[in-house]
Write an enzyme that holds these catalytic residues in place. Structure first.
Site, PDB file in Angstrom:
ATOM      1  N   CYS A  54       2.437   4.581   7.903  1.00  0.00           N
ATOM      2  CA  CYS A  54       1.706   5.181   5.619  1.00  0.00           C
ATOM      3  C   CYS A  54       2.617   3.847   5.549  1.00  0.00           C
ATOM      4  CB  CYS A  54       2.559   5.602   5.281  1.00  0.00           C
ATOM      5  SG  CYS A  54       1.882   5.827   3.702  1.00  0.00           S
ATOM      6  N   LEU A  55       1.435   2.661   4.705  1.00  0.00           N
ATOM      7  CA  LEU A  55       1.689   1.647   3.689  1.00  0.00           C
ATOM      8  C   LEU A  55       2.610   1.716   2.394  1.00  0.00           C
ATOM      9  CD1 LEU A  55      -1.275   0.649   3.111  1.00  0.00           C
ATOM     10  CD2 LEU A  55      -0.822  -0.507   5.059  1.00  0.00           C
TER      11      LEU A  55
ATOM     12  N   GLN B 195      -0.572   6.626  -4.165  1.00  0.00           N
ATOM     13  CA  GLN B 195       0.318   5.786  -3.703  1.00  0.00           C
ATOM     14  C   GLN B 195       0.185   4.580  -4.632  1.00  0.00           C
ATOM     15  OE1 GLN B 195      -2.052   6.069   0.691  1.00  0.00           O
ATOM     16  NE2 GLN B 195       0.507   5.442   1.036  1.00  0.00           N
TER      17      GLN B 195
ATOM     18  N   GLY C 156      -7.000   4.844   5.077  1.00  0.00           N
ATOM     19  CA  GLY C 156      -6.751   5.417   4.666  1.00  0.00           C
ATOM     20  C   GLY C 156      -6.136   4.862   3.489  1.00  0.00           C
TER      21      GLY C 156
ATOM     22  N   HIS D 202      -3.278  13.473   6.739  1.00  0.00           N
ATOM     23  CA  HIS D 202      -2.137  12.646   5.992  1.00  0.00           C
ATOM     24  C   HIS D 202      -2.701  11.950   4.916  1.00  0.00           C
ATOM     25  CE1 HIS D 202       0.735   8.734   6.885  1.00  0.00           C
ATOM     26  NE2 HIS D 202       0.272   8.631   5.376  1.00  0.00           N
ATOM     27  N   GLU D 203      -3.669  11.863   4.195  1.00  0.00           N
ATOM     28  CA  GLU D 203      -4.278  11.238   3.548  1.00  0.00           C
ATOM     29  C   GLU D 203      -4.047  12.074   2.127  1.00  0.00           C
ATOM     30  OE1 GLU D 203      -4.158   8.252   2.761  1.00  0.00           O
ATOM     31  OE2 GLU D 203      -4.483   7.565   4.856  1.00  0.00           O
TER      32      GLU D 203
ATOM     33  N   HIS E  54      -0.528  13.770   0.591  1.00  0.00           N
ATOM     34  CA  HIS E  54      -0.499  12.390  -0.574  1.00  0.00           C
ATOM     35  C   HIS E  54      -0.526  13.272  -2.217  1.00  0.00           C
ATOM     36  CE1 HIS E  54       1.164   8.931   1.328  1.00  0.00           C
ATOM     37  NE2 HIS E  54       0.103   8.477   2.468  1.00  0.00           N
TER      38      HIS E  54
HETATM   39 NI    NI Z   1       0.121   6.901   3.681  1.00  0.00          NI
END
Ligand code: NI
Length: 177
Positions: free
Chosen positions: A96-97, A51, A46, A138-139, A142
């Site tokens: 998480c990226l 991000q 995701g 989670h997304e 963000h």
């Molecule tokens: Ni993330």
């Protein structure tokens, strides 16, 4: 084409609350494509627009893709996603990226109902559980400037922040050589 860069903690742009998308334009469609490219390349399951430094309410999720190049990829691209119902709890090990070199067990709702729009502007409703429910939560976090490390204890978080600062210092020193 070069992939866009994923912002990493502690970039202050990750803390911003993103704006709703008022109209799906060609720029939004292009951003969604860029987001999918980055997600599959990293790899991740995701990605949220902030991000990539775009403060708008857009996420891409694909919890089922495999490394198999031949397999067809079918990402969910959601505009202005909103969780309208939550049920139960579950604990999942998240990463998480935007939060390098770290994972932690996070408690989330076990099942969520979601409302959003797709890239054609059509309303969509989704019910999710397990990893997909975790990923949506989670997304969408963000989009509100919240990272999964905002859900862990203050002690664990400060240990990670110290580790991350050390890593950034080491990187800066290495590149100064
Ligand atoms: Ni993330």
């Amino acid at each position: 084409m070069a992939l866009r860069e994923v912002l990493q903690f502690p970039d202050p742009r990750l803390k911003q609350v993103s704006e709703p998308v008022s109209e799906v334009t060609d720029e939004i469609r292009e951003l969604a494509r860029d987001m999918c490219d980055v997600m599959y390349d990293e790899p991740g399951i995701g990605l949220a627009a902030p991000q990539l430094g775009e403060s708008i309410r857009l996420i891409v999720v694909d919890t089922e893709w495999t490394e198999d190049e031949e397999a067809e990829r079918d990402p969910l691209v959601l505009v202005n996603p909103e969780i309208v119902a939550r049920e139960g709890t579950l604990t999942w090990s998240e990463g998480c990226l935007s939060v390098p070199d770290y994972t932690a067990d996070i408690e989330r709702a076990a099942r969520v109902s979601l409302r959003a729009h797709d890239l054609d502007g059509k309303p969509v409703e989704i019910e999710a559980d397990e990893i997909q429910a975790v990923c949506f939560q989670h997304e969408i976090d963000h989009l509100d400037g919240v990272l999964f490390i905002d859900h862990i204890s203050r002690l664990k978080r400060s240990l990670y922040v110290q580790k991350r600062k050390r890593a950034l210092r080491d990187e800066a020193e290495a590149s100064a050589l």
